[in-house]
Design a protein around this motif. Sequence first.
Motif, PDB file in Angstrom:
ATOM      1  N   THR A 126       0.835  -1.197   0.000  1.00  0.00           N
ATOM      2  CA  THR A 126       0.000   0.000   0.000  1.00  0.00           C
ATOM      3  C   THR A 126       0.872   1.251   0.000  1.00  0.00           C
ATOM      4  O   THR A 126       1.980   1.254   0.539  1.00  0.00           O
ATOM      5  N   THR A 159      -1.221  -6.591  -7.342  1.00  0.00           N
ATOM      6  CA  THR A 159      -1.984  -5.362  -7.086  1.00  0.00           C
ATOM      7  C   THR A 159      -1.205  -4.465  -6.138  1.00  0.00           C
ATOM      8  O   THR A 159      -0.730  -4.920  -5.091  1.00  0.00           O
ATOM      9  N   LEU A 216      -7.280   1.339  -1.811  1.00  0.00           N
ATOM     10  CA  LEU A 216      -7.508   0.888  -0.436  1.00  0.00           C
ATOM     11  C   LEU A 216      -7.652   2.166   0.374  1.00  0.00           C
ATOM     12  O   LEU A 216      -6.678   2.887   0.603  1.00  0.00           O
ATOM     13  N   GLU A 258      -4.515   5.393  -2.518  1.00  0.00           N
ATOM     14  CA  GLU A 258      -5.668   5.929  -1.809  1.00  0.00           C
ATOM     15  C   GLU A 258      -6.280   7.100  -2.538  1.00  0.00           C
ATOM     16  O   GLU A 258      -5.746   7.558  -3.559  1.00  0.00           O
ATOM     17  N   THR A 293      -3.123  -1.309 -10.265  1.00  0.00           N
ATOM     18  CA  THR A 293      -3.366  -0.522  -9.051  1.00  0.00           C
ATOM     19  C   THR A 293      -4.841  -0.612  -8.670  1.00  0.00           C
ATOM     20  O   THR A 293      -5.706  -0.850  -9.516  1.00  0.00           O
ATOM     21  N   ASN A 316     -13.139  -1.789   0.892  1.00  0.00           N
ATOM     22  CA  ASN A 316     -11.757  -2.161   1.217  1.00  0.00           C
ATOM     23  C   ASN A 316     -11.616  -3.675   1.357  1.00  0.00           C
ATOM     24  O   ASN A 316     -10.648  -4.276   0.868  1.00  0.00           O
ATOM     25  N   PHE A 328      -1.786  -1.049  -3.970  1.00  0.00           N
ATOM     26  CA  PHE A 328      -2.886  -0.203  -3.506  1.00  0.00           C
ATOM     27  C   PHE A 328      -2.449   1.253  -3.367  1.00  0.00           C
ATOM     28  O   PHE A 328      -1.341   1.550  -2.919  1.00  0.00           O
ATOM     29  N   GLY A 352     -11.691  -5.312  -2.036  1.00  0.00           N
ATOM     30  CA  GLY A 352     -10.426  -5.125  -2.739  1.00  0.00           C
ATOM     31  C   GLY A 352      -9.318  -5.994  -2.195  1.00  0.00           C
ATOM     32  O   GLY A 352      -8.518  -6.562  -2.956  1.00  0.00           O
TER      33      GLY A 352
END
Length: 345
Positions: free
Chosen positions: A238, A285, A311, A289, A308, A335, A287, A338
């Motif tokens: 992330t 993936t 999250l 924001e 991408t 979330n 993540f 995902g």
Amino acid sequence: MRNNGNKRNWLMMPAAALLSLGVVLAGCGNNGSNGAASNSTAGSETSGTSKLHIITSFYPMEEFTSKVAGDLADVEVLIPPGTEPHDWEPTPQDIAKMTEANMIVYNGAGMEGWIDQVKDSLGSNGPVLVEASKGVQILEGTEEEDHEHEGEAGDHSEESADHSEEGHDHGAFDPHVWLSPKQAQTEVKNIEAALLQLDPTHADQYKQNADAYIKELTQLDNDYKTGLSSAKRKDFITQHAAFAYMARDYGLTQVPISGLSPEQEPTAAQMAKVVDFAKQHNVKTIFFETLVSPKIAETIANEVGAKTAVLNPLEGLTDDQVKAGENYITVMRENLKGLEQALNE
């Protein structure tokens, strides 16, 4: 999306001068109200027709408080939708609002770096202050994440005054408590307890409201446990190191590109470590924001051939999300969806 219009200059003023400024500003827009309610009188106001006036710091605190208070309070949030809260600072006008409130609800654990200066300016007879994360086992955060779980720092309730002024990287503590449905329940219970003490006349309604919302959070917590326990992989990358509580509570490992502040730029060495991790573990993936640029996540995704996805750290809703009626529960379910997809690729 930094809110750079709010400066720190007023925070350097002496507490007495700042309080005077807040009172003057409050008086200019008072319209005949009694100003800041003391802790001993605020509850009695709600026994008549007046509602409590509650100020909350940012979105999750607003929702949690609104769910418990129901129609017994007018709940206002300081940080507007779409604004990244980590480096937001209150203006003197915001201080004026706070002087007139019955209660101020904030997350704590260093999230609101300005709260101690505000406490000093409001004085002992000001609004009730509620630190929603009180009693949670607070995780340590570091400037450079080493892709392992952060260690626990214990109950932070006696330490918050020391670390809440550490700046936008939150010092040595991770404030993102609300991103675990399990820990969110503690925050709601703290808000409930404060309202029961402030306004005992309506205790039954506060308890009923809190119980109903905690039931929703308990179901969400169970869904996270069920959905993530059987995932093929347990690590996720992330952009922002905001998900340590969620990772801890549901058996995952957070691999952050940057630190606790979402706009903290990772070093070249940090970027290289994440790229190596993604290649070695076949991560598909990366993540990012909603309230900050996804460019760093996209750079790593392009480097390793991954896609991408969002999250959401729920530090605020966008205008579109507000218009669509989204809330903490709906976003946290997105979330979860995902994460389930990414961890089972």
